[in-house]
Design an enzyme around this catalytic site. Structure first.
Site, PDB file in Angstrom:
ATOM      1  N   GLU A 132       0.838  -1.210   0.000  1.00  0.00           N
ATOM      2  CA  GLU A 132       0.000   0.000   0.000  1.00  0.00           C
ATOM      3  C   GLU A 132       0.870   1.256   0.000  1.00  0.00           C
ATOM      4  O   GLU A 132       0.613   2.204  -0.759  1.00  0.00           O
ATOM      5  CB  GLU A 132      -0.897  -0.022   1.227  1.00  0.00           C
ATOM      6  CG  GLU A 132      -1.703   1.243   1.456  1.00  0.00           C
ATOM      7  CD  GLU A 132      -2.118   1.392   2.904  1.00  0.00           C
ATOM      8  OE1 GLU A 132      -2.292   2.557   3.338  1.00  0.00           O
ATOM      9  OE2 GLU A 132      -2.241   0.376   3.607  1.00  0.00           O
TER      10      GLU A 132
ATOM     11  N   ASP B  33       0.793   3.852  -3.117  1.00  0.00           N
ATOM     12  CA  ASP B  33       0.404   5.246  -2.907  1.00  0.00           C
ATOM     13  C   ASP B  33       1.369   6.185  -3.623  1.00  0.00           C
ATOM     14  O   ASP B  33       0.950   7.148  -4.287  1.00  0.00           O
ATOM     15  CB  ASP B  33       0.379   5.545  -1.406  1.00  0.00           C
ATOM     16  CG  ASP B  33       0.083   6.997  -1.107  1.00  0.00           C
ATOM     17  OD1 ASP B  33      -1.009   7.472  -1.455  1.00  0.00           O
ATOM     18  OD2 ASP B  33       0.961   7.672  -0.537  1.00  0.00           O
TER      19      ASP B  33
ATOM     20  N   ASP C 169      -7.117   1.490   0.606  1.00  0.00           N
ATOM     21  CA  ASP C 169      -5.794   0.927   0.880  1.00  0.00           C
ATOM     22  C   ASP C 169      -5.508  -0.283  -0.016  1.00  0.00           C
ATOM     23  O   ASP C 169      -4.367  -0.487  -0.461  1.00  0.00           O
ATOM     24  CB  ASP C 169      -5.685   0.509   2.348  1.00  0.00           C
ATOM     25  CG  ASP C 169      -5.686   1.695   3.302  1.00  0.00           C
ATOM     26  OD1 ASP C 169      -5.510   2.830   2.824  1.00  0.00           O
ATOM     27  OD2 ASP C 169      -5.857   1.481   4.511  1.00  0.00           O
TER      28      ASP C 169
ATOM     29  N   GLU D  13      -4.499   0.710  -3.506  1.00  0.00           N
ATOM     30  CA  GLU D  13      -3.098   1.131  -3.511  1.00  0.00           C
ATOM     31  C   GLU D  13      -2.152  -0.065  -3.430  1.00  0.00           C
ATOM     32  O   GLU D  13      -1.102  -0.084  -4.091  1.00  0.00           O
ATOM     33  CB  GLU D  13      -2.846   2.104  -2.364  1.00  0.00           C
ATOM     34  CG  GLU D  13      -3.554   3.440  -2.555  1.00  0.00           C
ATOM     35  CD  GLU D  13      -3.419   4.370  -1.364  1.00  0.00           C
ATOM     36  OE1 GLU D  13      -3.650   5.584  -1.541  1.00  0.00           O
ATOM     37  OE2 GLU D  13      -3.087   3.894  -0.253  1.00  0.00           O
TER      38      GLU D  13
END
Length: 253
Positions: A55, A59, A129, A132
């Site tokens: 994650e 991101d 999340d 990502e």
């Protein structure tokens, strides 16, 4: 891992093939399971890694690709405008919508029993999340070009949409700027809260000076959302010439 959980994320089954198609790329079975494993599930299965590191990586990749896309597509926009559009496009709200509408992701996420019983598969934060982490896993396996394809597949519609929203990207700033240009006062928000503690409703009333006429009102599940709704309504009402005359009369008095 239980048999039904193995089947849930088996990349050979039809549901997983649909997930790969929606992602615009494939990843290995091990990496797919890793990307879909929430920390609550890993806690119940000692030795199994959760998806938080993926994650973190995803991101960063997401922000990079979104930034370069907006930079290229909108050469006349300022840094501030681009930053607002990017923030909207990669927000929890936007990514959780992508998770639901494009990836149908809730059915795949591996959750601990308690999190699952509490509706974790439909929580915005968990959905965001996991999107990502999937982007991060594509980057690990296919590098930036593969990840770029995935981000474009998932995000291009959202990036195009936020470019048309104008002041909606930041209604509170927009109402302040508009009020100042019209020679009016500073926006003030009066807040009220109703309902039980577990389901509170926030109401915001917007005035352009203390004690003045209410020009916008918003109700929502959070203070911020209520104020944004009030600001949006107020921004639109400032095009009403009769209201403007009344507000200026108030200010003179």
């Amino acid at each position: 891992m239980q048999q039904e959980e193995q089947e849930q994320v088996n990349p050979g089954n039809q549901a997983a093939e649909e997930l790969f198609q929606a992602l615009g790329g494939r990843i290995s079975p091990e990496l797919l399971v890793h990307a879909l494993t929430h920390r609550s599930f890993a806690h119940e299965h000692p030795g199994m890694p959760n998806n938080e590191r993926l994650e973190f990586l995803g991101d960063a990749v997401l922000e990079l690709v979104a930034t370069e896309t907006l930079y290229k597509v909108h050469p006349d926009m300022t840094e501030g405008q681009l930053a607002k559009m990017r923030a909207k496009a990669v927000s929890e709200e936007a990514l959780s919508a992508i998770a639901r509408q494009k990836l149908h992701l809730g059915q795949y996420i591996l959750l601990g029993r308690g999190e699952s019983e509490n509706g974790g598969a439909d929580k915005d934060s968990i959905l965001c999340d996991t999107v990502e982490s999937l982007i991060g896993s594509v980057f690990v396996e296919h590098g930036i070009e593969g990840a770029r394809t995935t981000v474009h597949t998932l995000l291009d519609d959202t990036l195009a949409e936020v470019a048309t929203e104008g002041p909606a990207l930041d209604w509170k700033t927009s109402i302040t700027v508009k009020a100042h240009k019209l020679g009016l006062g500073e926006p003030r928000y009066a807040m009220a809260v109703s309902g039980p503690e577990y389901a509170q409703v926030f109401t915001a009333e917007l005035r352009l000076e203390d004690g003045g006429t209410v020009i916008g009102k918003g109700r929502a599940s959070s203070k911020r959302k209520a104020q944004l709704a009030a600001a949006a309504q107020g921004w639109k009402r400032l095009d009403d010439q009769d209201l403007l005359a009344a507000l200026r009369a108030e200010q003179s008095a």
